[in-house]
Design an enzyme around this catalytic site. Structure first.
Site, PDB file in Angstrom:
ATOM      1  CG  HIS A   1      -1.761  -0.373   1.051  1.00  0.00           C
ATOM      2  ND1 HIS A   1      -2.690  -0.985   1.986  1.00  0.00           N
ATOM      3  CD2 HIS A   1      -2.548  -1.461  -0.015  1.00  0.00           C
ATOM      4  CE1 HIS A   1      -3.497  -2.330   2.408  1.00  0.00           C
ATOM      5  NE2 HIS A   1      -3.375  -2.751   0.767  1.00  0.00           N
TER       6      HIS A   1
ATOM      7  CD  GLU B   1      -4.430   1.939  -3.853  1.00  0.00           C
ATOM      8  OE1 GLU B   1      -4.027   0.717  -3.073  1.00  0.00           O
ATOM      9  OE2 GLU B   1      -4.029   2.788  -4.327  1.00  0.00           O
TER      10      GLU B   1
ATOM     11  CB  CYS C   1      -4.534  -2.660 -10.058  1.00  0.00           C
ATOM     12  SG  CYS C   1      -3.568  -3.919 -10.180  1.00  0.00           S
TER      13      CYS C   1
ATOM     14  CB  SER D   1      -8.629  -8.126   1.910  1.00  0.00           C
ATOM     15  OG  SER D   1      -8.544  -8.004   0.124  1.00  0.00           O
TER      16      SER D   1
END
Ligand code: SF4
Length: 296
Positions: free
Chosen positions: A76, A128, A202, A230
């Site tokens: 991150h 992040e 991404c 997550s």
């Protein structure tokens, strides 16, 4: 009863690199070992790292000295101030920031230096996003399109100026879904038609979502191997649910849902298996074996 794996699942290249760098560090160095925050969102991997001698540093409570130590930066990434603090305290840094996140950080800094007001579409508390914000101190995080009008009002009142004098740009948290990003961008463009949009999503997370979407029509239920902490794993759950499938996030073979939770042995003819980008191969295999063992 069939188990079908999604075509793409589990560790992405960025997370695999991060975990490998940490393991190499543990093997090579006779120093104290740290990770800056939990290395990835997976308890199994974190437990293994702890057993290899790693401790987790808390940004809010760094030890006064970190001499004779190594600190691994997670995928991150971190902001520049925190990096300076770590260096000042004497640790050797192993930078395992994902190259995609490095690119977002670089872009944020460049836009800030060019005088843009930067929007970041993503989760305010995500590591992040918090790291990227440090490269563009005036940046504004937007989690959902419904926040936009409120955020714009606050921005205009701060600038005390007409909105057409403000240069705006937007980047995305790497793991946000494309439709979500598009809806936030469209809403901001209602106020700032010249908004410059950068696609920093991404492809790894999108590929896992697409693979699961393709798999869903072929199965009766879905198990997602991974950790609820997550965000990309939670998004996989959302994909399965959007396809009307009963779905569970499972972080250990022993945590597979029971018959009481609706995961009965006879209930499903087929089960789909997917996994978030922070789920190690071994955990996916163990969960698959446990489903087979239960006779699904
Ligand atoms: S999901 Fe993408 S951006 Fe995030 S660590 Fe993996 S490769 Fe990097």
């Amino acid at each position: 009863m069939r188990i079908i794996r999604a075509d793409v699942l589990g560790f992405c290249a960025g997370v695999r690199r991060t975990v490998n760098l940490a393991r190499e560090a543990a093997g090579r160095h006779n120093k104290r070992l740290f990770t800056m925050g939990p290395l990835i969102h997976n308890e199994r991997v974190l437990h293994d790292l702890e057993n290899s001698g790693f401790s987790v540093l808390d940004e809010e409570a760094l030890p006064e000295t970190l001499v004779n130590s190594i600190t691994v930066i997670r995928a991150h990434g971190i902001g520049p101030q925190l990096r300076s603090e770590l260096t000042r305290r004497g640790t050797e840094i192993i930078d395992a920031t994902c190259p995609n996140v490095h690119e977002s950080q670089r872009k944020a800094q460049e836009l800030y230096e060019k005088g843009f007001t930067l929007f970041i579409a993503g989760e305010k508390k995500h590591g992040e996003v918090r790291g990227i914000q440090m490269f563009a101190p005036n940046s504004i995080v937007v989690e959902h399109k419904d926040e936009v009008s409120c955020v714009v009002k606050a921005l205009l009142s701060r600038h005390n100026s007409e909105k057409n004098t403000i240069k705006t740009a937007i980047i995305a948290q790497t793991t946000i879904s494309k439709p979500e990003y598009q809806s936030i961008c469209a809403e901001i463009k209602r106020f700032f038609p010249d908004l410059t949009v950068y696609d920093t999503i991404c492809p790894a997370t999108q590929k896992r979502q697409d693979a699961l979407a393709k798999l869903c029509p072929q199965v009766d239920a879905v198990i997602i191997a991974g950790d609820k902490a997550s965000s990309n794993t939670r998004r996989l759950l959302a994909v399965a649910e959007e396809h009307g499938k009963p779905a569970w996030i499972v972080n250990a073979a022993s945590a597979l849902p029971s018959e009481r939770a609706g995961f009965g042995i006879d209930k499903f003819d087929s089960v789909g298996l997917s996994a978030g980008t922070s789920t190690p191969d071994i955990l996916i295999d163990e969960i698959e074996q446990e489903i087979i063992r239960r006779g699904v």
